[in-house]
Design a protein around this motif. Structure first.
Motif, short mmCIF file in Angstrom:
data_model
loop_
_atom_site.label_atom_id
_atom_site.label_comp_id
_atom_site.label_asym_id
_atom_site.label_seq_id
_atom_site.Cartn_x
_atom_site.Cartn_y
_atom_site.Cartn_z
N ALA A 107 0.84 -1.20 0.00
CA ALA A 107 0.00 0.00 0.00
C ALA A 107 0.87 1.25 0.00
O ALA A 107 0.63 2.20 -0.75
N LEU A 108 1.90 1.23 0.84
CA LEU A 108 2.79 2.39 0.94
C LEU A 108 3.47 2.65 -0.41
O LEU A 108 3.54 3.79 -0.88
N GLY A 109 3.92 1.55 -1.01
CA GLY A 109 4.59 1.68 -2.32
C GLY A 109 3.64 2.26 -3.36
O GLY A 109 4.00 3.18 -4.10
N VAL A 110 2.42 1.72 -3.38
CA VAL A 110 1.47 2.19 -4.39
C VAL A 110 1.11 3.65 -4.12
O VAL A 110 1.06 4.48 -5.04
N GLY A 111 0.88 3.98 -2.85
CA GLY A 111 0.52 5.37 -2.51
C GLY A 111 1.62 6.34 -2.91
O GLY A 111 1.36 7.35 -3.56
N ILE A 112 2.84 5.98 -2.56
CA ILE A 112 3.97 6.84 -2.92
C ILE A 112 4.12 6.89 -4.43
O ILE A 112 4.40 7.94 -5.01
N GLY A 113 3.89 5.75 -5.07
CA GLY A 113 3.96 5.72 -6.53
C GLY A 113 2.95 6.67 -7.15
O GLY A 113 3.27 7.41 -8.09
N CYS A 114 1.72 6.66 -6.62
CA CYS A 114 0.69 7.58 -7.14
C CYS A 114 1.16 9.02 -6.97
O CYS A 114 1.05 9.83 -7.89
N GLY A 115 1.68 9.32 -5.78
CA GLY A 115 2.15 10.69 -5.52
C GLY A 115 3.29 11.05 -6.46
O GLY A 115 3.32 12.15 -7.03
N ALA A 116 4.21 10.10 -6.66
CA ALA A 116 5.36 10.37 -7.51
C ALA A 116 4.90 10.63 -8.95
O ALA A 116 5.42 11.52 -9.63
N LEU A 117 3.90 9.89 -9.38
CA LEU A 117 3.38 10.10 -10.74
C LEU A 117 2.82 11.52 -10.86
O LEU A 117 3.13 12.25 -11.80
N ASN A 118 2.00 11.91 -9.88
CA ASN A 118 1.49 13.29 -9.88
C ASN A 118 2.63 14.28 -9.92
O ASN A 118 2.62 15.24 -10.68
N GLY A 119 3.62 14.05 -9.05
CA GLY A 119 4.75 14.96 -8.95
C GLY A 119 5.49 15.08 -10.28
O GLY A 119 5.87 16.17 -10.70
N LEU A 120 5.66 13.94 -10.93
CA LEU A 120 6.38 13.95 -12.21
C LEU A 120 5.61 14.74 -13.26
O LEU A 120 6.17 15.56 -13.98
N ILE A 121 4.30 14.48 -13.32
CA ILE A 121 3.52 15.18 -14.35
C ILE A 121 3.55 16.68 -14.10
O ILE A 121 3.66 17.48 -15.02
N VAL A 122 3.49 17.05 -12.81
CA VAL A 122 3.45 18.48 -12.49
C VAL A 122 4.81 19.14 -12.75
O VAL A 122 4.88 20.22 -13.32
N THR A 123 5.89 18.45 -12.34
CA THR A 123 7.20 19.12 -12.45
C THR A 123 7.85 18.93 -13.82
O THR A 123 8.26 19.88 -14.45
N LYS A 124 7.90 17.69 -14.27
CA LYS A 124 8.57 17.46 -15.56
C LYS A 124 7.63 17.81 -16.71
O LYS A 124 8.05 18.33 -17.74
N GLY A 125 6.35 17.46 -16.54
CA GLY A 125 5.41 17.73 -17.63
C GLY A 125 4.94 19.17 -17.65
O GLY A 125 4.32 19.60 -18.60
N ARG A 126 5.21 19.89 -16.58
CA ARG A 126 4.81 21.30 -16.48
C ARG A 126 3.30 21.49 -16.66
O ARG A 126 2.85 22.48 -17.23
N ILE A 227 5.04 12.92 -0.33
CA ILE A 227 4.61 12.91 1.08
C ILE A 227 3.10 12.63 1.15
O ILE A 227 2.63 11.80 1.93
N THR A 228 2.36 13.31 0.30
CA THR A 228 0.92 13.10 0.29
C THR A 228 0.59 11.66 -0.08
O THR A 228 -0.30 11.05 0.50
N GLY A 229 1.35 11.11 -1.03
CA GLY A 229 1.15 9.71 -1.40
C GLY A 229 1.31 8.80 -0.19
O GLY A 229 0.55 7.85 0.00
N ALA A 230 2.30 9.10 0.64
CA ALA A 230 2.53 8.28 1.83
C ALA A 230 1.35 8.42 2.80
O ALA A 230 0.86 7.42 3.35
#
Ligand SMILES: Nc1ncnc2c1ncn2[C@@H]1O[C@H](COP(=O)(O)OP(=O)(O)OP(=O)(O)O)[C@@H](O)[C@H]1O
Ligand SMILES: [Mg+2]
Lengths: 331, 319, 498
Positions: A107-126, A227-230
């Motif tokens: 669960a922790l991995g998936v949650g953090i993964g979801c957050g990381a995906l959001n983070g990537l789209i926001v920062t790298k994808g602008r 952090i939010t993903g966690a």
């Protein structure tokens, strides 16, 4: 130069707004329902708000940094659902405590993964955070609907450990409350005492200045989503434990709105730059207390939304008015 | 300000007064009215409570309606604070509610579970409608109405156990008539809008249809709208299910398209509340030679026809 | 009896009980230009904000054209015919030039539809008047600081006003633009417009103003006709004591090179720039507005992506991809655009001071005590005036914000510092202190790049002066060649390879 000499002068009155609101609500509730003051009821309120409360803690970081995350509700269903699928498999091959531990890590991995995906789209994808997480909100929900056939993902009722932890108590207090408390302390510390916390505020206040000040703006942003993903993963674990299942259609539904509302009621402005972790906790409790009080008094559930809405608008209005009067000062 | 304070005091006083008088507290937990049938549930729950409160003052009721399973768990937790002696619950969903109801049951509270069963045997009484019966009655009536010959399309509910039971019984019934052909059967999710869409597709796809089994009266509203819009006049009969106010009225008024209905009565919640009253007070049911309320009650799927429709018509109900 | 356009009586202002203006009376005739000077935090901007409706005075009265008026909002001021060019830019970054100029004052067709054509045309006219080429459709974000300043001026001019307040409009402008502005001001004066001109450049005040009013610590000190008061007297009245030499004696640098920039190019902005910096040297960068000095600095610290070029520090090649690399290689940068890129206005003094150097206050957890102590040192060093260390920077006067920006740049203890307009908005006395401070740094072996639009300080401070023109290096001057005439020759292309 004088410096924080008188403690009371330093305390920003606008920051006390949420606490005052909570106190007023508390008194009204105590009068309105004879059951309200029962310890059991108060603990109920805390445990009921702890799910959205945990998420709201993470959300506070995102909002301070100038972002937003609409996908948290779907991410709860997604990480919780995947955890149950994993758990049902794991229980076949290992002991229950071990399976549960691995399940939690999933669960922790998936949650953090979801957050990381959001983070990537926001920062790298602008992409604007609103749009990015609107997209992932749909994706996470649809994936778990697919995995769970739009029904319930349930842990075999022969195994009760998840349920026992999720519904259980330690020293008479629900485990969810303990976890909520611990997360609050940790994140309060991170926000106020660490470099990272300072950077989050800097990025949210003025991204350009932050960049010129050698802050890795993208990394700071990215981490707020992680952090939010966690926190989402913790919420998902306990939501699953509470009902021994994850309803793929219903779990986490509108959590994002409650979490954002808690943050805003708690005194963190949507414009970012500053924020108060304990304010968010108070905000979450206010929301829970409203539902509880209305329930206790027997107000139609259809009217809960109205009262909640009024409180959200009222709380923010009071903060705004307070801010206006302090910025114009002595006018 | 003073007035508000007075009001609070009065409310407080009334509450304490009530809680002093009552010797039994019964909590009723149901879903909010998110569609027609649950609307009926809300109506009947309130009505039963009103009736009982008029009859005796030693029972206090707490009714909560919840918008989703999580909320329902919270609401039941809140009911526990009030020290209820009995809980009547129509669960939003079986799995998520099982742990909390188990907790209630283990706390020695009398549990009446209505319609949606739980995954563990954690209730004193289970009361529900007859799902296979609904399919069977519908199938029988339709086959007779068509004279054992014709083309039928069917609409299903949300894929789940309840739906499967109904569909299988219906299909088993019409299978007895070789002259009847089931053209198609697709889910309409017990929703009028989806019913409209599915029916529109059917009307495009099948040039010849004799009868429609919508399984639900909400869905039937959508189905009839689609049929009316198409301008066709070949379909002889429509059959819904559950017995809503609108459809019963049609049957009563001799509507040429809707000549019968079958009950799956939301009033079961009212009966459930009554059973809880008997159960918690320890009063045996009239005419029963046992001390306790039966542990399982399955309500008959009753056929509504123009002759008996007035018995089922409840003009005040929302459903 | 002369008729006054505006007259104040006993104006006082308190912020949370602290009195920052005390009993100020002043009057302004039609067509008169009044200079307003005073140290950083003396209350100049506050007084002008009161007149333009941004603040409401705690006490006092204002008379406009002989009648008592209550200016309780900028809207009222606008209606009276009062315009202000504020000290800090008040432009909306994502709107374009003409939208900003006509914000709240839009031209409309039939009172409904925006008349964009007319607004563009008017904007072009204004820019022509200012002899500046800025496309009305450029988004503000893409403008240089000097260009933003010109837009602010155009915005104020677009309104026909009776009283125009200019709060330090020339801090980022070079001689050319300043002359254009002064011509315009003289023109307005001839048309009977009155003006209040705030500046720390006392020469300018003497040149353009009829009278000068001096404030100190919120109090009125004196008022004099500019033909009867010298710059030195003005300065001494401001600080209340006799001032000594402005510039310290120049220190000769080591012969070791600490920074070599080779062949730097950025698309359309910089072309093949090469120069070096010796240890303990102050290398000035002069040039007209738009010459590319700030862009060069931003490229060196890794904000802008370079197309070509390499950088050597102490003879070793280093790659600087972002400001963090710059900090790690001992390069510090004091940005020109104070509020845009320098400081965080809703952070307090401490948090701003340690923003770049936060890594030195703990790997993970911040040592707040150390932070506070260090900040206090800067407060003493630069005489930063603030209510407390916890006061947010938005409540600081412009010059004091600049001092914080300076502290923030210095706190990581860089070996090479790029100062971009370091004394922007700083009063004469504090300027002098900053010059001596920089000189002390240089004595300790720190090297500086000194970008400024004030030729005087470049000449007074620098060992060598690089002159830029349109993104290229026009030449590097040394020794007796460092003088105003020579610099301008290179800057305008009369001399040197462009
Ligand atoms: N909004 C505010 N809240 C609190 N204090 C303020 C506020 N605005 C100004 N001050 C204080 O009032 C004093 C005067 O500020 P003001 O901006 O008028 O100075 P100034 O003369 O314009 O200085 P500078 O030359 O640096 O621009 C300063 O000490 C400043 O800290
Ligand atoms: Mg100022």
């Amino acid at each position: 130069m004088p410096e924080e000499k008188s403690f009371f002068k330093k305390i920003d009155i606008t920051k006390l707004g949420p606490l005052v609101a909570l106190a007023i609500l508390f008194v009204i509730s105590a009068f309105a329902s004879p059951y309200f003051l029962q310890v059991r009821n108060l603990l109920n309120i805390l445990s009921q708000v702890s799910f959205t409360g945990m998420i709201a803690l993470g959300m506070t970081f995102i909002i301070i940094s100038g972002g937003i995350d609409l996908s948290v509700g779907s991410a709860v269903a997604f990480s919780g659902g995947v955890m149950i699928i994993a758990l049902n498999g794991l229980l076949q091959v290992m002991s229950e405590p071990l399976a549960l531990l691995v399940g939690f890590l999933v669960a922790l991995g998936v949650g953090i993964g979801c957050g990381a995906l959001n983070g990537l789209i926001v920062t790298k994808g602008r992409l604007a955070p609103f749009i990015a997480t609107l997209g992932t909100m749909a994706i996470f929900r649809s994936l778990i609907l697919f995995f769970g056939n739009a029904g319930n993902l349930t842990v075999d009722f022969r195994y009760t450990m998840l349920k026992d932890i999720g519904r259980g108590r330690t020293f008479g207090v629900q485990n969810t409350i303990w976890v909520f408390l611990i997360l609050t302390i940790i994140l309060q510390f991170v926000l106020n005492k660490t470099r990272y916390g300072r950077y989050v505020c800097a990025v949210g206040s003025n991204e350009k200045v932050a960049k010129f000040s050698s802050i890795k703006v993208d990394r700071v942003r990215f981490m707020t989503y992680v952090i939010t993903g966690a926190t989402v993963a913790f919420a998902a674990f306990f939501a699953a434990g509470r009902m021994n299942s994850i309803s793929t259609t219903q779990v986490g539904d509108q959590y994002e709105l409650d979490a954002i509302a808690a943050v805003v009621i708690g005194g963190t402005p949507m414009t970012g730059g500053t924020g108060i972790i304990w304010g968010t906790v108070v905000g979450a409790i206010i929301l829970g207390m409203i539902s509880n009080m209305l329930n206790m008094v027997g107000v139609s559930p259809y009217l809960h939304g109205t009262v909640k809405g009024i409180v959200i608008i009222g709380a923010v209005l009071v903060q705004e008015i307070g801010k206006r009067s302090t910025s114009k000062l002595s006018n | 300000m003073k007035k508000a304070f007075l009001l609070v005091l009065v409310v407080l006083f009334v509450f304490t007064a009530v809680s002093l008088a009552a010797t039994y507290k019964i909590g009723v937990s149901i879903p909010t009215a998110d569609h027609g049938w649950t609307g009926g549930i809300n109506y009947w729950a309130a009505k039963a409570i009103e009736d009982w409160e008029a009859k005796r003052d030693d029972i206090e009721f707490f009714l909560v309606a919840s918008s989703d399973p999580q909320r329902q768990v919270s609401d039941i937790e809140d009911l526990m604070v009030k020290g209820i002696d009995a809980l009547v619950i129509l669960a939003h969903d079986s799995a998520p509610l099982t742990p909390i109801v188990a907790e209630v049951y283990e706390a020695g509270i009398y549990v009446v579970s209505v319609d949606r069963g739980l995954l563990l045997p954690v209730q004193d009484v289970y009361i529900a409608g007859d799902n296979p019966g609904l399919g069977r009655v519908a199938g029988q009536w339709m086959a007779e109405e068509l004279g054992g010959k014709g083309k039928i399309v069917a609409l299903e509910g949300i894929p789940c156990v309840i739906n499967t039971e109904r569909v299988e019984a219906f299909e088993a019934e019409i299978a007895k008539y070789p002259g009847i052909e089931l053209l198609d059967s697709q889910p309409a999710y017990w929703s009028a809008d989806t019913g409209y869409e599915v029916m529109s597709n059917y009307l495009q796809k099948y040039p010849e249809i004799d009868a429609v089994f919508a399984q639900d009266d909400d869905v039937l509203i959508g189905v009839l709208a689609a049929y009316e819009e198409s301008g066709r006049d070949d379909i002889k009969t429509f059959f819904g299910g559950a017995g809503s106010k609108i459809m019963i009225k049609k049957v009563m008024d001799g509507d040429p398209l809707v000549k019968a209905d079958v009950t799956y009565p939301p009033s079961m919640i009212a009966t459930g509340i009554s059973l809880a009253v008997f159960g918690v007070t320890g009063e045996p049911l009239v005419g029963f030679y046992q001390q306790k309320v039966p542990s399982e009650v399955i309500l008959a799927a009753e056929l509504v026809t123009p002759e008996n429709a007035h018995l089922y018509y409840e003009p005040d109900s929302v459903f | 009896m002369e008729d006054f356009l505006i007259k104040t009586k006993g104006i006082s202002k308190e912020f949370s009980g602290v009195r920052v203006l005390n009993n100020i009376d002043f009057e302004l005739k039609k067509g008169e230009i009044l200079g307003l000077i005073g140290e950083n935090g003396a209350g100049k901007s506050t007084l002008m904000k009161i007149i333009s409706g941004l603040y409401f005075p705690t006490e006092g009265e204002i008379f406009f054209e002989g009648e008592k008026v209550v200016i309780n909002s900028p809207f009222v001021a606008k209606k009276l015919g009062i315009s202000i060019i504020p000290q800090e830019f008040n432009l909306i970054n994502h709107l374009n030039v003409y939208e900003n100029i006509f914000l709240g004052n839009e031209k409309r067709k039939n009172k409904i539809v925006l008349d964009k054509k007319a607004m563009r045309k008017k904007t072009k006219e204004l820019m022509n008047k200012l002899k500046t080429v800025i496309d009305p459709d450029t988004v503000i974000e893409g403008l240089s600081v000097a260009q933003k300043q010109m837009v602010e001026i155009a915005k104020a001019l677009s309104r026909d006003s009776k009283l125009l307040i200019l709060d330090e409009p020339t801090t980022v402008l070079t001689i050319n633009e300043i002359e254009i502005l002064f011509d315009l001001m003289r023109n307005l004066k001839d048309h009977g417009v009155s003006m209040v001109y705030i500046s720390h450049k006392l020469g300018e005040v003497k040149e353009i103003c009829d009278e000068v009013m001096i404030l100190r610590d919120g109090n009125f000190v004196s008022k004099a006709n500019t033909s009867k008061i010298s710059e030195k007297e003005m300065a001494e009245n401001m600080v209340g004591r006799v001032l000594s030499e402005v510039y310290p004696e120049k220190v000769s640098p080591d012969s070791d090179l600490c920074l070599e920039v080779k062949d730097y190019s950025v698309d359309r902005v910089l072309h093949n720039i090469s120069f070096d910096l010796k240890k303990g040297e102050i290398l000035g960068f002069a040039g007209l507005v738009g010459a590319g000095r700030t862009e060069l600095a931003e490229t060196i610290i890794g904000i802008r992506k370079k197309k070509s070029g390499e950088l050597l520090i102490n003879g070793e090649k280093v790659e600087i991809k972002n400001p963090l690399d710059a900090v790690n290689n001992g390069i510090g940068y004091l940005p020109e655009d104070r509020q845009g890129t320098g400081i965080i206005t809703n952070f307090d003094l401490i948090k701003n001071t340690t923003l770049v150097s936060l890594r030195n206050y703990g790997k993970f957890i911040i040592n707040k005590k150390k932070e506070r102590e260090r900040t206090r040192e800067y407060v003493d060093e630069f005489k930063i005036r603030a209510a407390s260390l916890k006061t947010k920077l938005e409540f600081f006067s412009g010059g004091n914000q600049q001092k914080v920006s300076l502290a923030k740049c210095l706190d990581p203890q860089p070996k090479i510092i790029i100062f971009d307009e370091p004394t922007r908005g700083i009063d004469v006395n504090a300027k002098r202190e900053i010059y001596f401070f920089i000189n002390d740094l240089v004595k300790k072996g720190i090297s500086c790049i000194f970008i400024s639009s004030e030729l005087e300080e470049i000449i007074g401070m620098c060992n060598r002066v690089a002159v830029m023109k349109e993104g290229s290096l026009a030449g590097i001057l040394e020794g007796e060649h460092i003088n105003e005439k020579e610099i301008m020759y290179y800057a305008t292309g009369v001399k040197g390879a462009a």
